[in-house]
Scaffold this motif. Sequence first.
Motif, PDB file in Angstrom:
ATOM      1  N   LEU A 202       0.812  -1.216   0.000  1.00  0.00           N
ATOM      2  CA  LEU A 202       0.000   0.000   0.000  1.00  0.00           C
ATOM      3  C   LEU A 202       0.846   1.267   0.000  1.00  0.00           C
ATOM      4  O   LEU A 202       0.394   2.319  -0.464  1.00  0.00           O
ATOM      5  CB  LEU A 202      -0.941  -0.004   1.206  1.00  0.00           C
ATOM      6  CG  LEU A 202      -2.201  -0.869   1.068  1.00  0.00           C
ATOM      7  CD1 LEU A 202      -3.028  -0.786   2.328  1.00  0.00           C
ATOM      8  CD2 LEU A 202      -3.013  -0.454  -0.135  1.00  0.00           C
ATOM      9  N   GLU A 203       2.079   1.182   0.498  1.00  0.00           N
ATOM     10  CA  GLU A 203       2.909   2.377   0.486  1.00  0.00           C
ATOM     11  C   GLU A 203       3.276   2.783  -0.933  1.00  0.00           C
ATOM     12  O   GLU A 203       3.665   3.923  -1.194  1.00  0.00           O
ATOM     13  CB  GLU A 203       4.167   2.159   1.322  1.00  0.00           C
ATOM     14  CG  GLU A 203       5.035   0.992   0.885  1.00  0.00           C
ATOM     15  CD  GLU A 203       6.196   0.786   1.838  1.00  0.00           C
ATOM     16  OE1 GLU A 203       6.688   1.772   2.413  1.00  0.00           O
ATOM     17  OE2 GLU A 203       6.619  -0.366   2.015  1.00  0.00           O
ATOM     18  N   PHE A 204       3.136   1.845  -1.894  1.00  0.00           N
ATOM     19  CA  PHE A 204       3.411   2.141  -3.295  1.00  0.00           C
ATOM     20  C   PHE A 204       2.125   2.191  -4.132  1.00  0.00           C
ATOM     21  O   PHE A 204       2.066   2.886  -5.143  1.00  0.00           O
ATOM     22  CB  PHE A 204       4.340   1.099  -3.901  1.00  0.00           C
ATOM     23  CG  PHE A 204       5.566   0.822  -3.071  1.00  0.00           C
ATOM     24  CD1 PHE A 204       6.539   1.801  -2.898  1.00  0.00           C
ATOM     25  CD2 PHE A 204       5.734  -0.400  -2.447  1.00  0.00           C
ATOM     26  CE1 PHE A 204       7.661   1.555  -2.138  1.00  0.00           C
ATOM     27  CE2 PHE A 204       6.858  -0.650  -1.669  1.00  0.00           C
ATOM     28  CZ  PHE A 204       7.821   0.327  -1.508  1.00  0.00           C
ATOM     29  N   MET A 205       1.097   1.431  -3.724  1.00  0.00           N
ATOM     30  CA  MET A 205      -0.081   1.242  -4.566  1.00  0.00           C
ATOM     31  C   MET A 205      -1.255   2.139  -4.188  1.00  0.00           C
ATOM     32  O   MET A 205      -2.025   2.550  -5.043  1.00  0.00           O
ATOM     33  CB  MET A 205      -0.531  -0.223  -4.516  1.00  0.00           C
ATOM     34  CG  MET A 205       0.512  -1.215  -5.019  1.00  0.00           C
ATOM     35  SD  MET A 205       1.017  -0.904  -6.723  1.00  0.00           S
ATOM     36  CE  MET A 205      -0.551  -1.073  -7.551  1.00  0.00           C
ATOM     37  N   GLY A 206      -1.465   2.366  -2.910  1.00  0.00           N
ATOM     38  CA  GLY A 206      -2.495   3.310  -2.490  1.00  0.00           C
ATOM     39  C   GLY A 206      -3.865   2.717  -2.248  1.00  0.00           C
ATOM     40  O   GLY A 206      -4.390   2.819  -1.149  1.00  0.00           O
ATOM     41  N   THR A 207      -4.487   2.113  -3.264  1.00  0.00           N
ATOM     42  CA  THR A 207      -5.872   1.650  -3.127  1.00  0.00           C
ATOM     43  C   THR A 207      -6.021   0.237  -3.678  1.00  0.00           C
ATOM     44  O   THR A 207      -5.200  -0.248  -4.466  1.00  0.00           O
ATOM     45  CB  THR A 207      -6.846   2.565  -3.886  1.00  0.00           C
ATOM     46  OG1 THR A 207      -6.593   2.440  -5.299  1.00  0.00           O
ATOM     47  CG2 THR A 207      -6.681   4.017  -3.462  1.00  0.00           C
ATOM     48  N   LEU A 208      -7.134  -0.393  -3.283  1.00  0.00           N
ATOM     49  CA  LEU A 208      -7.431  -1.735  -3.790  1.00  0.00           C
ATOM     50  C   LEU A 208      -7.661  -1.700  -5.298  1.00  0.00           C
ATOM     51  O   LEU A 208      -7.256  -2.613  -6.027  1.00  0.00           O
ATOM     52  CB  LEU A 208      -8.671  -2.287  -3.075  1.00  0.00           C
ATOM     53  CG  LEU A 208      -8.933  -3.787  -3.239  1.00  0.00           C
ATOM     54  CD1 LEU A 208      -7.839  -4.592  -2.564  1.00  0.00           C
ATOM     55  CD2 LEU A 208     -10.293  -4.152  -2.653  1.00  0.00           C
ATOM     56  N   GLU A 209      -8.293  -0.641  -5.778  1.00  0.00           N
ATOM     57  CA  GLU A 209      -8.554  -0.526  -7.213  1.00  0.00           C
ATOM     58  C   GLU A 209      -7.248  -0.406  -7.996  1.00  0.00           C
ATOM     59  O   GLU A 209      -7.112  -0.969  -9.093  1.00  0.00           O
ATOM     60  CB  GLU A 209      -9.453   0.683  -7.488  1.00  0.00           C
ATOM     61  CG  GLU A 209     -10.897   0.515  -7.028  1.00  0.00           C
ATOM     62  CD  GLU A 209     -11.064   0.553  -5.518  1.00  0.00           C
ATOM     63  OE1 GLU A 209     -12.081   0.039  -5.020  1.00  0.00           O
ATOM     64  OE2 GLU A 209     -10.166   1.103  -4.813  1.00  0.00           O
ATOM     65  N   ALA A 210      -6.277   0.312  -7.446  1.00  0.00           N
ATOM     66  CA  ALA A 210      -4.977   0.427  -8.101  1.00  0.00           C
ATOM     67  C   ALA A 210      -4.257  -0.919  -8.121  1.00  0.00           C
ATOM     68  O   ALA A 210      -3.575  -1.260  -9.097  1.00  0.00           O
ATOM     69  CB  ALA A 210      -4.120   1.478  -7.396  1.00  0.00           C
ATOM     70  N   ILE A 211      -4.414  -1.683  -7.054  1.00  0.00           N
ATOM     71  CA  ILE A 211      -3.809  -3.016  -7.004  1.00  0.00           C
ATOM     72  C   ILE A 211      -4.435  -3.911  -8.071  1.00  0.00           C
ATOM     73  O   ILE A 211      -3.726  -4.628  -8.802  1.00  0.00           O
ATOM     74  CB  ILE A 211      -3.983  -3.622  -5.601  1.00  0.00           C
ATOM     75  CG1 ILE A 211      -3.162  -2.835  -4.580  1.00  0.00           C
ATOM     76  CG2 ILE A 211      -3.591  -5.094  -5.583  1.00  0.00           C
ATOM     77  CD1 ILE A 211      -3.512  -3.123  -3.144  1.00  0.00           C
ATOM     78  N   ALA A 212      -5.759  -3.875  -8.188  1.00  0.00           N
ATOM     79  CA  ALA A 212      -6.435  -4.689  -9.206  1.00  0.00           C
ATOM     80  C   ALA A 212      -5.964  -4.313 -10.606  1.00  0.00           C
ATOM     81  O   ALA A 212      -5.712  -5.182 -11.450  1.00  0.00           O
ATOM     82  CB  ALA A 212      -7.947  -4.522  -9.089  1.00  0.00           C
ATOM     83  N   ALA A 213      -5.838  -3.012 -10.865  1.00  0.00           N
ATOM     84  CA  ALA A 213      -5.388  -2.571 -12.189  1.00  0.00           C
ATOM     85  C   ALA A 213      -3.981  -3.060 -12.474  1.00  0.00           C
ATOM     86  O   ALA A 213      -3.670  -3.480 -13.608  1.00  0.00           O
ATOM     87  CB  ALA A 213      -5.448  -1.052 -12.275  1.00  0.00           C
ATOM     88  N   ALA A 214      -3.115  -3.035 -11.464  1.00  0.00           N
ATOM     89  CA  ALA A 214      -1.736  -3.471 -11.666  1.00  0.00           C
ATOM     90  C   ALA A 214      -1.652  -4.982 -11.870  1.00  0.00           C
ATOM     91  O   ALA A 214      -0.899  -5.465 -12.728  1.00  0.00           O
ATOM     92  CB  ALA A 214      -0.883  -3.049 -10.472  1.00  0.00           C
ATOM     93  N   GLU A 215      -2.408  -5.748 -11.092  1.00  0.00           N
ATOM     94  CA  GLU A 215      -2.385  -7.200 -11.270  1.00  0.00           C
ATOM     95  C   GLU A 215      -2.966  -7.591 -12.629  1.00  0.00           C
ATOM     96  O   GLU A 215      -2.565  -8.597 -13.226  1.00  0.00           O
ATOM     97  CB  GLU A 215      -3.159  -7.894 -10.137  1.00  0.00           C
ATOM     98  CG  GLU A 215      -2.583  -7.695  -8.743  1.00  0.00           C
ATOM     99  CD  GLU A 215      -1.235  -8.368  -8.532  1.00  0.00           C
ATOM    100  OE1 GLU A 215      -0.651  -8.874  -9.500  1.00  0.00           O
ATOM    101  OE2 GLU A 215      -0.755  -8.367  -7.378  1.00  0.00           O
TER     102      GLU A 215
END
Length: 469
Positions: A202-215
């Motif tokens: 989270l210190e790099f990604m910020g939000t769950l939606e950003a994590i989903a987009a990256a994965e």
Amino acid sequence: MRWSPDSLAAQAEGQLRRRGATEIAGAFIDSRSPRPGALFVPIVAARDGHDFLAHAIAGGAAAILVRRGHPLGSVDADGPGDLTPEITVVEVDDTLAALTRLAARSRDRVEGPVVAITGSNGKTTTRAMVQAVLASAMHPVLCTRGNLNNHLGVPLTLLDEPHEPRAMVVELGMSAPGENDHLAAIVRPSVAIITSIALEHLEFMGTLEAIAAAEAEVVPHVAPDGIVVVPSDEPTLRPHLPASERGPAVLGIGPTEDADVVVLGVALGERTEATLRLRTGDVITVRLRCFGAHNARNAAAALAVGTHLGLPLPPMLQALEAVEPVGDRGRVHHLGPHLLVADCYNANPGSMEAALGSLAAIDRQGPRVAVLGDMLELGPREHELHAEVGRRCAALGLDLVITLGPLGEAIARAAHDAGATAHHVGDDLEAAAVLVREALEGAQPGAVLLKASRGVRLERLLPRLGLEG
């Protein structure tokens, strides 16, 4: 991957400065772990890998890449040896870029399935299960080893043995946007599996939606006639999935009735017994050696790939039941009549929730004890997220919560405030071991879970409980 000196230079898009006498097979980047007969690629990072050319050659390297203009002759006047005529030397503008090009060319050697695995949790276990499923019908299968899943590890995997694979299974790891996109462009998968979406980095990604987009960055790189396997109940992935008429087919796995492989139920004990319904209509039960209800989903993903490829079902099931946990990822030990689940390799709020839920649901009459440590890289919300874990322990009715590490204190405090019996022991492993032994002494058969991020090294507790670490 094997090369002649000339083919190595051509595929690296470099200049052959010295033609050695032997074939080159595979590659390595760490001169402390040389591979005889392989290519040494000196990476320029915190240290310049060119400083270790002689050590790599002394270790048996058959070829080296060097950046343009690097002097030859005596590679290192203080090193173990000179650059001998038997060594192939290829000069390139950028050694990392050349390694990436070699890996991309190596991927071309596989006409069979190439599977890329991303996700917040479960990548490595899913990788092992997919490898087992594919190997039940095709051999050999090239697969990621260890944690070689980043911008260096993925190219090294693609260049690794077996040199003539019929299939590949490659794990992609990311901690920031764009990383999976880069890796998937090298791998160019025919199958992609996104195991899960959870709060991580989270210190790099910020939000769950950003994590989903990256994965989901892997998805555009999947062959149009390929498949993408995703959790059927994960809404954050839906905006990133292709329409069936424009791209690869999407297969769902999970508890929802519209999934292609439905997880009907899970019974937890020494083995995890998963009941699944395949899209063929078959209802099967598979007994997994990897502990946890979440591993039913990982097995479902592997079976989704295998059934899509038309592989025979009985050998796939037999292969899945033989898969051992990779390291301490849901490995079951015995403490007398009690079970101990070592899940010490990684932890984030999603994997912690899954592991604690499985501990609470295990078919045992005795105490359920959670020994928990810090979850790392969670950014500004780290204390809040650890407190949520403590409250969840209390809501699940766990008999005892023991925490270690500075952030573990937030888990214990929240668990105690919510009515659970909880103790924080700081960094005192022996105190944690004493509390575990006291909780189990004279009790009916129970279960203990060890769970923390890798940096905590919670596996150090195992020897203090009389188990091998």
